[in-house]
Design a protein around this motif. Sequence first.
Motif, short mmCIF file in Angstrom:
data_model
loop_
_atom_site.label_atom_id
_atom_site.label_comp_id
_atom_site.label_asym_id
_atom_site.label_seq_id
_atom_site.Cartn_x
_atom_site.Cartn_y
_atom_site.Cartn_z
N LYS A 13 1.90 0.33 9.44
CA LYS A 13 1.49 -0.56 8.36
C LYS A 13 2.39 -1.78 8.29
O LYS A 13 1.95 -2.88 7.97
CB LYS A 13 1.50 0.20 7.03
CG LYS A 13 0.79 -0.56 5.94
CD LYS A 13 0.45 0.34 4.79
CE LYS A 13 -0.08 -0.48 3.62
NZ LYS A 13 -1.28 -1.24 3.98
N MET A 54 -9.86 -5.78 10.61
CA MET A 54 -10.28 -4.98 9.47
C MET A 54 -10.45 -3.52 9.89
O MET A 54 -10.08 -2.61 9.18
CB MET A 54 -11.62 -5.50 8.91
CG MET A 54 -11.54 -6.89 8.32
SD MET A 54 -10.27 -7.00 7.05
CE MET A 54 -11.09 -6.12 5.72
N GLU A 55 -11.01 -3.38 11.09
CA GLU A 55 -11.27 -2.02 11.57
C GLU A 55 -9.96 -1.23 11.68
O GLU A 55 -9.85 -0.10 11.22
CB GLU A 55 -11.96 -2.08 12.92
CG GLU A 55 -12.53 -0.74 13.34
CD GLU A 55 -12.96 -0.74 14.79
OE1 GLU A 55 -13.28 0.35 15.29
OE2 GLU A 55 -12.99 -1.83 15.42
N GLN A 84 -7.27 -1.79 10.13
CA GLN A 84 -6.73 -1.54 8.79
C GLN A 84 -7.40 -0.34 8.15
O GLN A 84 -6.73 0.51 7.56
CB GLN A 84 -6.92 -2.77 7.91
CG GLN A 84 -5.74 -3.70 8.00
CD GLN A 84 -5.87 -4.87 7.05
OE1 GLN A 84 -6.64 -4.82 6.11
NE2 GLN A 84 -5.13 -5.91 7.33
N THR A 85 -8.71 -0.26 8.27
CA THR A 85 -9.44 0.87 7.70
C THR A 85 -8.99 2.18 8.36
O THR A 85 -8.74 3.18 7.68
CB THR A 85 -10.96 0.70 7.92
OG1 THR A 85 -11.31 -0.65 7.58
CG2 THR A 85 -11.75 1.66 7.06
N PHE A 86 -8.87 2.09 9.66
CA PHE A 86 -8.44 3.28 10.39
C PHE A 86 -7.05 3.72 9.94
O PHE A 86 -6.78 4.89 9.72
CB PHE A 86 -8.44 2.96 11.89
CG PHE A 86 -8.21 4.17 12.73
CD1 PHE A 86 -9.26 5.06 12.97
CD2 PHE A 86 -6.96 4.46 13.23
CE1 PHE A 86 -9.06 6.19 13.72
CE2 PHE A 86 -6.75 5.60 13.98
CZ PHE A 86 -7.80 6.46 14.22
N THR A 99 -5.67 3.18 7.08
CA THR A 99 -5.75 3.77 5.74
C THR A 99 -6.08 5.25 5.84
O THR A 99 -5.45 6.09 5.19
CB THR A 99 -6.82 3.05 4.91
OG1 THR A 99 -6.60 1.66 5.00
CG2 THR A 99 -6.77 3.48 3.46
N LEU A 100 -7.06 5.54 6.69
CA LEU A 100 -7.45 6.94 6.88
C LEU A 100 -6.27 7.76 7.42
O LEU A 100 -5.97 8.85 6.93
CB LEU A 100 -8.62 6.99 7.88
CG LEU A 100 -9.07 8.39 8.31
CD1 LEU A 100 -9.75 9.09 7.16
CD2 LEU A 100 -10.00 8.30 9.51
#
Lengths: 351, 236
Positions: free
Chosen positions: A90, A97-98, A100-102, A104-105
Amino acid sequence: MIRSFLKDRLSVAFLFFIHTAFLVLTISLYVRIERGQFDFDTTIYLFMLSAFFFTVWLAIDYIRNRPYLKKLHHLANQRNSTLDSSLELKATAPPSMEAQTFLTLYMQSQETARSKIERLEQAQAQHHLFINQWVHQMKTPVSVISLLVEEGKQSSAHTDLLNDIAHENDRLRHGLELMLHTARLDHFSFDLKAETVDLASLTREIINAEKRQFIRRGIYPEVQVEGQALVTSDAKWLRVILEQLVHNALKYSPQKQQARITFSFNKTGKQLQATITDSGIGIPASDLPRIFDPFFTGENGRTYQESTGMGLYLARTIARELGHKLYVESIVGKGTTATLLFSSTTLHKQT
Amino acid sequence: MYHIYIVEDDQQISRIMADHLKRYGYHVTQATDFQAVKQEFVALTPDLVLLDINLPLFDGFYWCRQIRTFSNAPVLFISARTDEMNQVMAIENGGDDYLTKPFHLEVLLAKVKSALRRAYGEYANKRDEQLTTRELNHLYIYPDRNEISYLDQPIELTKKEFRLFQRLADAPESIVSRDELLEALWDEVDFVDDNTLSVNVTRLRKRLEEIGIYDSIQTVRGQGYRLSVNWTGEKR
């Protein structure tokens, strides 16, 4: 890293050049209709132009992505990954964006795992504490029983009965000690103390502590040693191993037949071998390879009620931690020999 | 008479220790109020304290530190914890010795004796001897010297012979099993077997004859031996 980056953008490159090719084709057709002349150099030039722009975009994209990718590859190639790798990622600010989403998961799942582990560790520590407390509490009634028996012996005629009670009480004490040692194994490295131990006197001490067992069962120890047998070890843990071996020898020897248990110490160069030999029932060859497995009781365990299958496992585990080797050889009906091998003069510690 | 103060919250253990020590001529007081161990100590001024570590309210270490602020009386710790850390703590907090549960009463007695001897010197020895000397029908037993004497004829026995005799004399006129005698004979270096026991008994009988005691050790077949104290009779 750079190869994987390029691989990911291969389709984009492909599309870009096909697109350029079509543009060039269209322009060339148009020019042909108008003037009928479109030279090859211009085609090359157009391609080079688009290739240049593409490369610039690629370079910029790569520079933007680089810290994140670098970290990602570094973490992926690590031997033992920690549970805070998501936080490290992080910090590199993932560019897409992808990603970042990944991320987060990924962070969520690590968080869940972390809290689960923490809970389990706490529960484990609690359990450990409880066992420890409980064993020590149980020692008090055991002490009371042993004192009452002593008191009773001075004034009563029921000596046989009292002796039986004392014997059962000894078994209880052994069980408690086994429990305590097993519980303490996880904290092993914390309380290891390297010191020079005289095996001969330690053995004598243990025999003396168990003298009632020896006499009750009519078994006599023979200690074959001249002078001292010095090894580097941890006296307290070594004692646990020896106690376990003595206990086994006592349990499986012929009872009340003046049997012998022989303790001998042989020094060869830097090695010292301690053997404990009994003339007991022995261990079937089919069971031998597995006697050090936890909870394994084998043939003898079925005939002898007190086998927990933990004693030898504990002994071997401690021996390994101390850097000694423990073997058991046996012939059914003839007896069993346990050998403890001390190889170096320094206590080897596994960190 | 030495005064021993026992601080142990388990009633049974406390009682048994007290009884045993009383039997050997010590004056014993058991703690009653575990909030006021220090006050009780001041009121009693005992010569030695037996102190359990796990007590209600405050642990034994705390009380030992309290006692150490004004007294040098020996303190023996008693605890179920066998780990070295606790033993180190015990010594660092001013304890003199450490006894782990479960313990034997002989060990307790030996440790009490040696602590008293260290604290109060030779004088304690003499008093010890007075305490331990026993008399059986005009026969005197001196445990500190491995000696017995009958009608003013002393003989010194070997360590083994004396132990054997002492064990038999502990329960005169009653049968002592072979196992119990073996237990008494075993020591750090020598592990006595059944045959050696018989040999030792024979030797002891011979030694007793030297001072005119005949047939006092009787064999009870299949059970053990019995010491008969009826030796004032005529020599045969």
